[in-house]
Design a protein around this motif. Structure first.
Motif, PDB file in Angstrom:
ATOM      1  N   GLU A   5       1.013  -1.593  -0.082  1.00 33.16           N
ATOM      2  CA  GLU A   5       0.343  -0.397   0.574  1.00 33.16           C
ATOM      3  C   GLU A   5       0.846   1.543   0.475  1.00 33.16           C
ATOM      4  N   ARG A   6       0.602   2.236  -1.285  1.00 33.16           N
ATOM      5  CA  ARG A   6       1.800   3.026  -0.678  1.00 33.16           C
ATOM      6  C   ARG A   6       0.600   4.376  -0.550  1.00 33.16           C
ATOM      7  N   HIS A   7       0.645   5.649   0.213  1.00 36.62           N
ATOM      8  CA  HIS A   7      -0.196   6.812   0.551  1.00 36.62           C
ATOM      9  C   HIS A   7       0.189   7.666  -0.139  1.00 36.62           C
ATOM     10  N   ALA A  16       3.676   7.339   3.335  1.00 36.06           N
ATOM     11  CA  ALA A  16       4.231   5.903   3.811  1.00 36.06           C
ATOM     12  C   ALA A  16       3.700   5.307   3.134  1.00 36.06           C
ATOM     13  N   ILE A  18       2.943   0.629   3.363  1.00 34.15           N
ATOM     14  CA  ILE A  18       2.885  -0.334   3.939  1.00 34.15           C
ATOM     15  C   ILE A  18       3.032  -1.710   3.522  1.00 34.15           C
ATOM     16  N   ILE A  23       4.333  -0.389   8.292  1.00 33.10           N
ATOM     17  CA  ILE A  23       3.967   1.062   8.111  1.00 33.10           C
ATOM     18  C   ILE A  23       5.492   1.445   7.929  1.00 33.10           C
ATOM     19  N   LEU A  25       7.826   5.254   7.338  1.00 30.89           N
ATOM     20  CA  LEU A  25       7.930   5.877   7.058  1.00 30.89           C
ATOM     21  C   LEU A  25       8.633   7.431   7.254  1.00 30.89           C
ATOM     22  N   GLN A  50      -0.133  10.452  11.553  1.00 33.02           N
ATOM     23  CA  GLN A  50       0.815  10.339  10.022  1.00 33.02           C
ATOM     24  C   GLN A  50       0.432   9.035  10.980  1.00 33.02           C
ATOM     25  N   ALA A  53      -3.628   7.532  11.666  1.00 32.77           N
ATOM     26  CA  ALA A  53      -3.952   7.798  10.836  1.00 32.77           C
ATOM     27  C   ALA A  53      -4.232   6.725  10.161  1.00 32.77           C
ATOM     28  N   LEU A  54      -3.388   5.493   9.898  1.00 28.75           N
ATOM     29  CA  LEU A  54      -2.100   4.261   9.032  1.00 28.75           C
ATOM     30  C   LEU A  54      -2.529   3.332   9.897  1.00 28.75           C
ATOM     31  N   SER A  56      -2.120   2.495  13.607  1.00 28.55           N
ATOM     32  CA  SER A  56      -0.778   2.581  14.425  1.00 28.55           C
ATOM     33  C   SER A  56      -0.690   3.779  15.449  1.00 28.55           C
ATOM     34  N   ARG A 116       1.367  -1.779  12.203  1.00 30.20           N
ATOM     35  CA  ARG A 116      -0.169  -1.623  12.200  1.00 30.20           C
ATOM     36  C   ARG A 116      -0.603  -2.067  13.200  1.00 30.20           C
TER      37      ARG A 116
END
Length: 117
Positions: A5-7, A16, A18, A23, A25, A50, A53-54, A56, A116
């Motif tokens: 996953e890319r944010h 970020a 994952i 995660i 960062l 961050q 929001a993710l 964690s 996470r």
């Protein structure tokens, strides 16, 4: 289908990434003003937002690498870092001096991994 996953992805970086519940960062100060304490707090505040929001939090940080432009800043940075971490939750950590960061006013950059929830 990717299991990565890319944010906040741009052409150059992602805010970020994952993978397998971990995660990744990297954060820099919000501004190039201020002393090491202010810049460290800015970076840590952003990392906390961050992480939250993710899915964690600070207690789930696995590893941190802190890049400082001046090792004389260690005491000030450590004071903010230690106050920010929950008791008993210090991650593995490296702290290294670098010749410089992208913005010449930045004194710190932090890369970390967290589990996470």
């Amino acid at each position: 289908m990717s299991d990565i996953e890319r944010h906040g992805t741009t052409a150059r970086y992602a805010d970020a990434v994952i993978h397998n519940g971990v995660i990744h960062l990297v954060e820099v100060p919000a501004s190039s003003d201020g002393d090491i304490r202010q810049q460290t707090q800015e970076v840590l505040d952003s990392l906390a937002r961050q992480l939250d929001a993710l899915g964690s939090d600070r207690s789930r940080i696995l590893m941190a690498t802190l890049y400082l432009t001046d090792l004389a800043d260690c005491d000030g940075m450590n004071a903010v870092w230690e106050a920010w971490l929950p008791p008993g939750c210090a991650p593995s950590r490296a702290c290294v001096q670098v010749a410089g960061l992208v913005d010449p006013g930045w004194r710190i950059e932090i890369a970390l991994t967290a589990a996470r929830s």
